[in-house]
Design a protein around this motif. Structure first.
Motif, short mmCIF file in Angstrom:
data_model
loop_
_atom_site.label_atom_id
_atom_site.label_comp_id
_atom_site.label_asym_id
_atom_site.label_seq_id
_atom_site.Cartn_x
_atom_site.Cartn_y
_atom_site.Cartn_z
N THR A 136 0.84 -1.19 0.00
CA THR A 136 0.00 0.00 0.00
C THR A 136 0.88 1.25 0.00
N LEU A 137 1.91 1.20 0.85
CA LEU A 137 2.82 2.34 0.97
C LEU A 137 3.51 2.64 -0.36
N LYS A 138 3.99 1.57 -0.98
CA LYS A 138 4.72 1.71 -2.23
C LYS A 138 3.82 2.34 -3.31
N LEU A 139 2.61 1.81 -3.39
CA LEU A 139 1.68 2.30 -4.40
C LEU A 139 1.22 3.71 -4.09
N PHE A 140 1.07 3.99 -2.81
CA PHE A 140 0.69 5.34 -2.44
C PHE A 140 1.76 6.34 -2.91
#
Ligand code: GDP
Length: 539
Positions: A136-140
């Protein structure tokens, strides 16, 4: 079609993707959205893994085996907003929602990045118990980098999890995005009764349906009636809402579009709770498709003549449709099937006789489409991700940057007489952007080096080599872990170094691979004049 009519089509469209860590509930939510849009009459047709019926969006054998989503698809549906009370008069025309699917596994983050170039908003789906997870962090970060506004959805609220304020703090502190809840859940995680609508002050009470397979009925209650019905759970929600107001965490459209705040919703995709509220938020707040700027600085408005960007190319997903499909996102104008457009990269005409809407195994012919829509073009051998298609006047959009690879393997064909097929296969997979293909004189053409962001990309190569070209190959991992862009002048010196090998990528870029970062640092220090530029990092 007049530009007023195109403008009307654009205004009612919303194109978004769901970004999440595997298992947060993306497939279940996709299905719940389809259920709400009345595309399907009962949930269960799409979701379910491990022995249950497989998802519409899983099509490659590997996906089925691993229960992950490798390929991207787009789902289009109409949605008629019903307003906060669920009973606003229907507008003249429904909204058109395009949900572009993203691969679930982090090894395919490059594909996800490409998908995110095709959307105008993202829904960040978070598991209430787990909070922010690595993917999620990466995509955010990708959304932030591209300036894509994000709506936050806390899912699985029917199960025990963190409190809303804990989740809000976590998001604010770890990624600097300020959640502005549109609703506050009534009942703690695990005891999800409904939502306090922070804009109307009313209570939206949900009722469970058998197995969550149909739309959960909603009842709208006044604050007084809510207090009577829910007691302390209602009081707690009211207090939480007031606290958020005092902290300034109310929705602000400008700050949302600027990527500073994120409207937040609590859902149970499994029980279909909060799903209508997500659709309402998308319609109300997510931006409609906008024009784009070409590489020469020319602005293309949505009402200008047709133009589109290819963001994904894919082949052989399904044995009953053995072909190559390019997905384009329409940027401007009206698309009509059969139209002959120009491929900006080659200047050649491209006939769009076979235009399709694709979701999972289902394909249907597309006759017309508008900005924001995603159309699959069949037999698109010449098209690659990042390419532009247009109708005069010419426009060419900026290319999609490729990620810095971190995994490097030699690919070797093991069936001796299959070299020609192997060559063809490698060229095709390269053009689709499945992996990057590197070559040098030392290794020769028969043994190219593959570079990937995630090692699972290699498995896709060997699986497709076998399934589509009947070529057996083996992957031999190489001892390199990072790449730098270099030039002709620096190549001879670099080639002499231990732990370094120089290659030419198929797009002409010269890359030097290094065994590890210490090797690179040593060489940078020893030979400061060598050209060693970083590649675009995976977000
Ligand atoms: P994906 O990997 O993000 O596509 O996740 P799935 O949609 O496949 O969901 C992963 C698991 O979580 C499945 O077992 C779902 O049934 C379950 N799940 C999804 N949404 C919810 C929810 O809202 N509540 C509960 N309790 N389970 C959910």
């Amino acid at each position: 079609m007049s530009s007023e009519s195109i403008a009307r089509e654009v205004k009612r469209r919303r194109t978004f993707a769901i970004i999440s860590h595997p298992d947060a509930g993306k497939s279940t939510m996709t299905e719940a959205l389809a259920l709400h849009a009345r595309m399907i009459s009962e949930a269960g047709a799409v979701h379910g893994k491990g022995g249950r019926r497989s998802t519409v969006s899983d099509w490659m054998e590997m996906e089925k085996a691993r229960g992950i989503s490798v390929s991207s698809t787009a789902l289009q549906f109409n949605y008629t907003p019903t307003g906060p009370d669920g009973e606003s008069p229907a507008p003249d025309e429904p909204n058109v929602i395009n949900l572009v699917d993203t691969p679930g596994h982090s090894d395919f983050s490059e594909d996800t990045y490409r998908v995110l170039t095709a959307v105008d908003a993202a829904v960040m789906l978070i598991d209430a118990a787990k909070g922010l997870e690595p993917q999620t962090l990466k995509l955010f970060q990708v959304c932030r980098h591209r300036g894509i506004p994000v709506i936050t959805v806390i899912n699985k609220w029917d199960r025990p999890g963190q409190s809303p304020l804990e989740l809000i703090d976590e998001i604010t502190e770890r990624i600097g995005l300020i959640p502005t809840p549109l609703y506050v859940p009534v009942g703690i995680a695990g005891d999800y009764r409904g939502l306090l609508d922070r804009r109307t002050g009313k209570f939206i009470k949900f009722t469970r349906t058998a197995g969550g397979s149909t739309i959960a009925p909603e009842e709208i209650l006044s604050p007084e009636a809510a207090l009577e019905s829910e007691g302390d759970a209602w009081t707690a929600a009211v207090e939480e809402s007031e606290l958020l107001g005092e902290m300034g965490q109310d929705h602000d459209q400008e700050m949302f579009l600027a990527g500073q705040t994120s409207p937040m919703i609590f859902t149970s995709a499994m029980l279909n709770f909060g799903v209508r509220q997500l659709l309402e938020a998308l319609v109300e707040y997510a931006p409609a498709p906008a024009g784009r700027t070409g590489i020469d600085g020319t602005e293309r408005a949505v009402t200008d003549p047709f133009s589109a960007v290819v963001f994904k190319v894919q082949a052989g997903m399904d044995s009953s449709h053995r072909d190559r499909l390019a997905y384009m996102r329409i940027v401007s104008g009206e698309f009509e099937r059969g139209m002959v457009v120009t491929h900006a990269q080659t200047g050649k005409p491209f006939a769009t006789k076979y235009a399709q809407a694709v979701f999972g195994r289902d394909r249907s012919t597309v006759d017309t489409a508008y900005p924001g829509d995603v159309v699959g073009l069949v037999n698109a051998m010449a098209l690659a991700p990042g390419d532009t298609l247009f109708i005069d006047p010419k426009i060419q959009y900026p290319p999609i940057p490729s990620f810095a690879p971190e995994h490097f393997s030699a690919l070797r064909v093991t069936t001796a007489d299959k070299y020609k097929q192997f060559r063809k296969a490698i060229d095709q997979l390269d053009a689709e952007g499945v992996v990057q293909v590197l070559r040098n004189d030392l290794r020769g053409d028969a043994s190219p080096v593959l570079a990937a962001v995630g090692p699972m990309q290699f498995e896709v190569v060997t699986a497709r080599m076998k399934a589509e070209f009947n070529v057996d190959t083996v992957i031999e991992p190489l001892g390199f872990s990072l790449a730098r862009r270099t030039d002709e002048a620096s190549a001879p010196e670099l080639t002499k170094q231990r732990g370094v090998e120089v290659f030419t990528r198929s797009d002409g870029a010269i890359l030097a691979l290094f065994s590890d970062k210490w090797r690179l640092q040593f060489i940078e220090k020893e030979f400061p004049s060598l050209e060693l530029a970083p590649l675009v990092a995976a977000a």
